[in-house]
Design a protein around this motif. Structure first.
Motif, PDB file in Angstrom:
ATOM      1  N   SER A 123       0.857  -1.183   0.000  1.00 50.15           N
ATOM      2  CA  SER A 123       0.000   0.000   0.000  1.00 50.15           C
ATOM      3  C   SER A 123       0.898   1.239   0.000  1.00 50.15           C
ATOM      4  O   SER A 123       2.112   1.144   0.209  1.00 50.15           O
ATOM      5  N   LYS A 124       0.296   2.399  -0.178  1.00 48.25           N
ATOM      6  CA  LYS A 124       1.072   3.643  -0.125  1.00 48.25           C
ATOM      7  C   LYS A 124       1.699   3.829   1.257  1.00 48.25           C
ATOM      8  O   LYS A 124       2.826   4.293   1.381  1.00 48.25           O
ATOM      9  N   LYS A 125       0.980   3.447   2.280  1.00 42.80           N
ATOM     10  CA  LYS A 125       1.497   3.546   3.639  1.00 42.80           C
ATOM     11  C   LYS A 125       2.692   2.594   3.823  1.00 42.80           C
ATOM     12  O   LYS A 125       3.673   2.938   4.477  1.00 42.80           O
ATOM     13  N   GLU A 126       2.601   1.408   3.248  1.00 43.91           N
ATOM     14  CA  GLU A 126       3.703   0.450   3.328  1.00 43.91           C
ATOM     15  C   GLU A 126       4.910   0.917   2.518  1.00 43.91           C
ATOM     16  O   GLU A 126       6.053   0.645   2.897  1.00 43.91           O
ATOM     17  N   ILE A 127       4.667   1.625   1.421  1.00 46.25           N
ATOM     18  CA  ILE A 127       5.784   2.204   0.659  1.00 46.25           C
ATOM     19  C   ILE A 127       6.501   3.231   1.521  1.00 46.25           C
ATOM     20  O   ILE A 127       7.734   3.259   1.570  1.00 46.25           O
ATOM     21  N   TYR A 144       3.218  -1.579   8.899  1.00 50.02           N
ATOM     22  CA  TYR A 144       3.044  -0.150   8.641  1.00 50.02           C
ATOM     23  C   TYR A 144       1.599   0.263   8.384  1.00 50.02           C
ATOM     24  O   TYR A 144       1.205   1.362   8.750  1.00 50.02           O
ATOM     25  N   ASN A 145       0.806  -0.596   7.772  1.00 54.62           N
ATOM     26  CA  ASN A 145      -0.591  -0.228   7.482  1.00 54.62           C
ATOM     27  C   ASN A 145      -1.389   0.015   8.755  1.00 54.62           C
ATOM     28  O   ASN A 145      -2.403   0.708   8.731  1.00 54.62           O
ATOM     29  N   ASP A 146      -0.940  -0.555   9.862  1.00 56.45           N
ATOM     30  CA  ASP A 146      -1.682  -0.428  11.124  1.00 56.45           C
ATOM     31  C   ASP A 146      -1.219   0.747  11.983  1.00 56.45           C
ATOM     32  O   ASP A 146      -1.816   1.016  13.020  1.00 56.45           O
ATOM     33  N   LEU A 147      -0.172   1.428  11.580  1.00 55.26           N
ATOM     34  CA  LEU A 147       0.360   2.543  12.366  1.00 55.26           C
ATOM     35  C   LEU A 147      -0.391   3.835  12.051  1.00 55.26           C
ATOM     36  O   LEU A 147      -0.986   3.980  10.976  1.00 55.26           O
ATOM     37  N   GLU A 148      -0.357   4.768  12.981  1.00 49.85           N
ATOM     38  CA  GLU A 148      -0.984   6.071  12.764  1.00 49.85           C
ATOM     39  C   GLU A 148      -0.256   6.806  11.638  1.00 49.85           C
ATOM     40  O   GLU A 148       0.974   6.936  11.674  1.00 49.85           O
ATOM     41  N   THR A 149      -1.000   7.288  10.681  1.00 49.44           N
ATOM     42  CA  THR A 149      -0.416   7.955   9.516  1.00 49.44           C
ATOM     43  C   THR A 149       0.431   9.153   9.914  1.00 49.44           C
ATOM     44  O   THR A 149       1.557   9.311   9.433  1.00 49.44           O
ATOM     45  N   LYS A 150      -0.105   9.992  10.777  1.00 48.78           N
ATOM     46  CA  LYS A 150       0.628  11.194  11.180  1.00 48.78           C
ATOM     47  C   LYS A 150       1.968  10.823  11.815  1.00 48.78           C
ATOM     48  O   LYS A 150       2.991  11.444  11.528  1.00 48.78           O
ATOM     49  N   ASP A 151       1.967   9.799  12.669  1.00 47.86           N
ATOM     50  CA  ASP A 151       3.210   9.356  13.310  1.00 47.86           C
ATOM     51  C   ASP A 151       4.199   8.829  12.283  1.00 47.86           C
ATOM     52  O   ASP A 151       5.404   9.082  12.370  1.00 47.86           O
TER      53      ASP A 151
END
Length: 148
Positions: A39-43, A82-89
């Motif tokens: 995902s983009k978050k995982e990237i 990473y997909n489960d972490l807070e985006t802002k953090d």
């Protein structure tokens, strides 16, 4: 300093990218294009893993004789979640870690940019090459997430 253009590119990215990332909806950030694709978050998480491993590389190349440094990027990404972490953090950590990388690179004595390390492919590359490649690699992946 032989890496000034890469430092300037990285500094510009750190000014520009966090706000652009914050504008992306969480659903878009966490959506996986396929089961085995990030995902983009995982990237973004992969870019943090890259920072972690390159931090080590930038120090060890200066203090050891041709260290061998590489990692299994899929395992690192999977085990971190990473997909489960807070985006802002995640965004803040990516930015802070890269500010730290810049401070390290600015402290490298010019003669150390010619020292070498060895990657997964068994090839020797200089510290300068690794830092330039680090920024190129980052831009490649950021373009998978956002347009800038």
């Amino acid at each position: 300093m032989p890496v000034t253009p890469s430092i300037e590119r990285l500094t510009s990215l750190l000014r520009l990218v966090p706000d652009l990332l914050q504008e992306i909806a969480e659903e878009e950030l966490t959506a996986k294009p396929a089961f085995n694709k990030w995902s983009k978050k995982e990237i973004l998480g992969h870019l943090i893993d890259s920072a972690t491993n390159n931090h080590q590389r930038f120090i060890r190349i200066q203090s050891e004789n041709e260290p061998v440094i590489f990692y299994d990027q899929d395992q690192w990404n999977s085990l971190t979640g990473y997909n489960d972490l807070e985006t802002k953090d995640l965004i803040n950590f990516w930015k802070a870690y890269n500010l730290h990388i810049i401070s390290i690179i600015k402290r490298v004595p010019p003669e150390n940019f010619g020292r070498a390390g060895i990657g997964r492919d068994g090839q020797k590359h200089t510290l300068k090459w690794y830092f330039d490649d680090y920024v190129d690699h980052m831009e490649y992946h950021l373009r998978q997430i956002i347009a800038y």
